[in-house]
Design a protein around this motif. Structure first.
Motif, PDB file in Angstrom:
ATOM      1  N   GLU A 327     -58.629 -20.118  43.795  1.00 27.52           N
ATOM      2  CA  GLU A 327     -58.300 -19.196  42.717  1.00 27.52           C
ATOM      3  C   GLU A 327     -58.087 -17.778  43.242  1.00 27.52           C
ATOM      4  N   GLY A 328     -58.835 -17.407  44.275  1.00 28.99           N
ATOM      5  CA  GLY A 328     -58.653 -16.085  44.874  1.00 28.99           C
ATOM      6  C   GLY A 328     -57.273 -15.914  45.466  1.00 28.99           C
ATOM      7  N   LEU A 329     -56.785 -16.967  46.125  1.00 26.51           N
ATOM      8  CA  LEU A 329     -55.441 -16.888  46.699  1.00 26.51           C
ATOM      9  C   LEU A 329     -54.385 -16.834  45.588  1.00 26.51           C
ATOM     10  N   ARG A 330     -54.600 -17.576  44.514  1.00 25.84           N
ATOM     11  CA  ARG A 330     -53.660 -17.520  43.388  1.00 25.84           C
ATOM     12  C   ARG A 330     -53.637 -16.122  42.773  1.00 25.84           C
ATOM     13  N   HIS A 331     -54.815 -15.478  42.724  1.00 24.64           N
ATOM     14  CA  HIS A 331     -54.906 -14.129  42.160  1.00 24.64           C
ATOM     15  C   HIS A 331     -54.123 -13.124  43.005  1.00 24.64           C
ATOM     16  N   VAL A 332     -54.041 -13.361  44.317  1.00 24.93           N
ATOM     17  CA  VAL A 332     -53.293 -12.473  45.206  1.00 24.93           C
ATOM     18  C   VAL A 332     -51.849 -12.331  44.732  1.00 24.93           C
ATOM     19  N   PHE A 333     -51.252 -13.447  44.321  1.00 29.41           N
ATOM     20  CA  PHE A 333     -49.835 -13.428  43.959  1.00 29.41           C
ATOM     21  C   PHE A 333     -49.602 -12.948  42.529  1.00 29.41           C
ATOM     22  N   THR A 334     -50.668 -12.828  41.752  1.00 25.59           N
ATOM     23  CA  THR A 334     -50.510 -12.203  40.437  1.00 25.59           C
ATOM     24  C   THR A 334     -50.515 -10.683  40.549  1.00 25.59           C
ATOM     25  N   LEU A 335     -51.133 -10.150  41.604  1.00 24.93           N
ATOM     26  CA  LEU A 335     -51.182  -8.695  41.798  1.00 24.93           C
ATOM     27  C   LEU A 335     -49.861  -8.151  42.330  1.00 24.93           C
ATOM     28  N   LYS A 336     -49.358  -8.780  43.408  1.00 21.21           N
ATOM     29  CA  LYS A 336     -48.108  -8.377  44.061  1.00 21.21           C
ATOM     30  C   LYS A 336     -48.228  -6.960  44.637  1.00 21.21           C
ATOM     31  N   GLU A 379     -41.438  -7.878  47.514  1.00 22.65           N
ATOM     32  CA  GLU A 379     -40.151  -8.063  46.833  1.00 22.65           C
ATOM     33  C   GLU A 379     -40.287  -8.783  45.497  1.00 22.65           C
ATOM     34  N   GLY A 380     -41.429  -9.442  45.276  1.00 22.30           N
ATOM     35  CA  GLY A 380     -41.620 -10.187  44.032  1.00 22.30           C
ATOM     36  C   GLY A 380     -40.748 -11.418  43.922  1.00 22.30           C
ATOM     37  N   MET A 381     -40.334 -11.980  45.062  1.00 25.70           N
ATOM     38  CA  MET A 381     -39.458 -13.150  45.058  1.00 25.70           C
ATOM     39  C   MET A 381     -40.265 -14.436  45.216  1.00 25.70           C
ATOM     40  N   SER A 382     -39.745 -15.502  44.619  1.00 25.81           N
ATOM     41  CA  SER A 382     -40.367 -16.820  44.748  1.00 25.81           C
ATOM     42  C   SER A 382     -39.279 -17.876  44.640  1.00 25.81           C
ATOM     43  N   ASN A 383     -39.675 -19.124  44.815  1.00 21.47           N
ATOM     44  CA  ASN A 383     -38.745 -20.235  44.684  1.00 21.47           C
ATOM     45  C   ASN A 383     -38.830 -20.870  43.304  1.00 21.47           C
ATOM     46  N   ALA A 384     -39.321 -20.111  42.308  1.00 20.06           N
ATOM     47  CA  ALA A 384     -39.443 -20.672  40.959  1.00 20.06           C
ATOM     48  C   ALA A 384     -38.088 -21.127  40.434  1.00 20.06           C
ATOM     49  N   LEU A 385     -37.041 -20.333  40.689  1.00 22.87           N
ATOM     50  CA  LEU A 385     -35.698 -20.693  40.228  1.00 22.87           C
ATOM     51  C   LEU A 385     -35.218 -21.979  40.884  1.00 22.87           C
ATOM     52  N   ILE A 386     -35.432 -22.084  42.195  1.00 24.59           N
ATOM     53  CA  ILE A 386     -34.946 -23.275  42.890  1.00 24.59           C
ATOM     54  C   ILE A 386     -35.780 -24.505  42.535  1.00 24.59           C
ATOM     55  N   GLU A 387     -37.074 -24.311  42.226  1.00 20.79           N
ATOM     56  CA  GLU A 387     -37.891 -25.444  41.768  1.00 20.79           C
ATOM     57  C   GLU A 387     -37.383 -25.936  40.418  1.00 20.79           C
ATOM     58  N   SER A 388     -36.957 -25.011  39.565  1.00 21.37           N
ATOM     59  CA  SER A 388     -36.359 -25.395  38.292  1.00 21.37           C
ATOM     60  C   SER A 388     -35.070 -26.179  38.524  1.00 21.37           C
ATOM     61  N   THR A 389     -34.265 -25.715  39.486  1.00 14.26           N
ATOM     62  CA  THR A 389     -33.030 -26.433  39.824  1.00 14.26           C
ATOM     63  C   THR A 389     -33.339 -27.819  40.368  1.00 14.26           C
TER      64      THR A 389
END
Length: 427
Positions: A327-336, A379-389
């Motif tokens: 959960e700590g690692l997940r929290h890291v990416f919510t902060l950015k 940069e706030g970039m992720s592969n969320a778009l490509i996972e959707s694709t």
């Protein structure tokens, strides 16, 4: 309007002269005998360049046209051959069909549109053709779109990932444009050779224009990106990084379950985190069923799963510590941003002191990819778009079941997700 012009409109043929239309009593089909206009004759079927005639070919042939009501329709014409300086001896081009096709352009376009919008059974039944024929038509239509559309125009930020499309470790590498959301390229394979094929098609000048690339931590992607786009910022996908933590957590969960099972079978005691804990025979079962309580995000837990998590906190501090690390690692990416970078540094120190081998190894892995993870945070970039694709491609894969050629699947995916769907004729 004269009868010949009416038949030309009904059959969907252009730059064509209709000589006669008859009903074949034996085959119960309509057959229209046609010929190209003078300006359309004697052209290469591949490049449509005017060429010298070679011979009369194998005589008249037929092309399947769209049904007229409930009756099948065919176009019949001579198929002479020409001698092209570039392509050799080929069948002359005809204005009503693509080269090498057995169907008219309007028939092909209608099938391609239906393949994108309808089910496999609906397309095959409505058009009265085999599903394998649909694959061939889709490839033809997609190839023509690629000739007139520059899918790589304006590429700046791209996402790269792979997706399984068949059993036996068969994968596609897919590339998505972050700015438009379109699928721009796909190819069978997931290795450096496949990835290099994309950048070679892109060209050196356009490779220099790429500013950001998001991907998972696969070396076969990162190494090729650095070779072809040295100025691009490579961003690690947060979803994959958190998934690594999920795998490390699962290792701790399996170890805890094995300890509980052995302890329940012996003296029903085990040592965890420096203290002795009494275990009952039901504890092993409870730990075995705790997977989703540990994996899900806290805000998504049901009441039963929250109770299970509270029980784990009391019963097995080692496993609960692994959960907190995830959960700590997940929290890291919510902060950015800078806050996320500082949080990641604290997390790496915590993982190193955790005395959990799987998380100590994860910390080393994250340090190895630290530069790309920092870039993703900044940069706030992720592969969320490509996972959707990828999810949409999986649906298309189920629809395309029966295509032996992966390029037919790719063509269908490009038509559906590439932003250039075929239009219905006359619309």
């Amino acid at each position: 309007m004269r009868g010949a012009s009416v038949w030309a409109q009904l059959l969907g043929v252009e730059k064509t002269l209709v000589d006669s239309v008859e009903f074949d009593e034996d085959e119960q089909v309509i057959v229209a005998c046609v010929r190209p206009r003078k300006a359309e004759r004697g052209r290469c079927g591949v490049c449509r360049r005017r060429c010298a005639g070679y011979d009369a070919g194998e005589g008249p042939r037929r092309w399947r046209a769209l049904d007229l009501g409930t009756v099948q329709a065919f176009i019949e014409a001579d198929a002479p051959r020409v001698s092209c300086p570039d392509h050799g001896v080929v069948v002359a081009a005809v204005p009503w069909a693509r080269h090498g096709a057995g169907h008219t352009r309007h028939f092909d376009d209608t099938v391609a549109w239906l393949a994108v919008a309808c089910s496999k059974t609906a397309v095959s039944t409505l058009m009265r053709i085999a599903w394998r024929t649909v694959g061939s038509i889709v490839k033809r239509v997609c190839a023509e779109v690629d000739q007139v559309v520059d899918r790589f125009a304006g590429l700046r930020r791209i996402g790269i990932d792979e997706i399984s499309y068949k059993k036996g470790h068969k994968y596609l590498t897919v590339v998505v444009d972050h700015d438009t959301g379109r699928l721009v390229w796909a190819s069978p394979g997931r290795d450096k050779v496949t990835m290099s094929r994309f950048f070679r098609a892109l060209g050196q000048e356009r490779c220099r224009a790429i500013t950001h690339v998001s991907a998972d931590g696969a070396a076969w992607i990162a190494d090729v990106v650095r070779d072809w786009c040295p100025r691009a910022v490579l961003c690690a996908d947060p979803f994959h990084v958190v998934a690594w933590a999920g795998e490390a957590l699962d290792e701790v969960r399996r170890a805890a379950w094995n300890d509980a099972r052995r302890a329940a079978g012996n003296d029903r005691r085990t040592t965890t985190g420096g203290r002795t804990i009494k275990l009952s025979r039901g504890d092993a079962k409870k730990l075995k069923g705790a997977r989703w309580a540990l994996w899900k995000n806290p805000e998504d837990l049901s009441d039963k799963q929250q109770a299970k998590l509270a029980w784990i906190a009391k019963t097995d501090p080692r496993l609960y510590r692994a959960y907190l690390l995830k959960e700590g690692l997940r929290h890291v990416f919510t902060l950015k941003g800078e806050a996320g970078i500082q949080a990641l540094r604290h997390w790496l120190s915590w993982a190193q002191r955790s005395r959990l081998p799987s998380f100590v190894a994860l910390g080393r892995k994250i340090k190895k990819h630290r530069a790309t993870i920092y870039a993703a945070l900044e940069e706030g970039m992720s592969n969320a778009l490509i996972e959707s694709t990828n999810t949409k491609i999986r649906v298309i894969t189920r629809t395309a079941y029966g295509f032996k050629d992966p390029h037919a699947l790719i063509a269908l995916a490009m038509l559906a997700l590439g932003g250039y769907r075929p239009a219905l004729p006359g619309r």
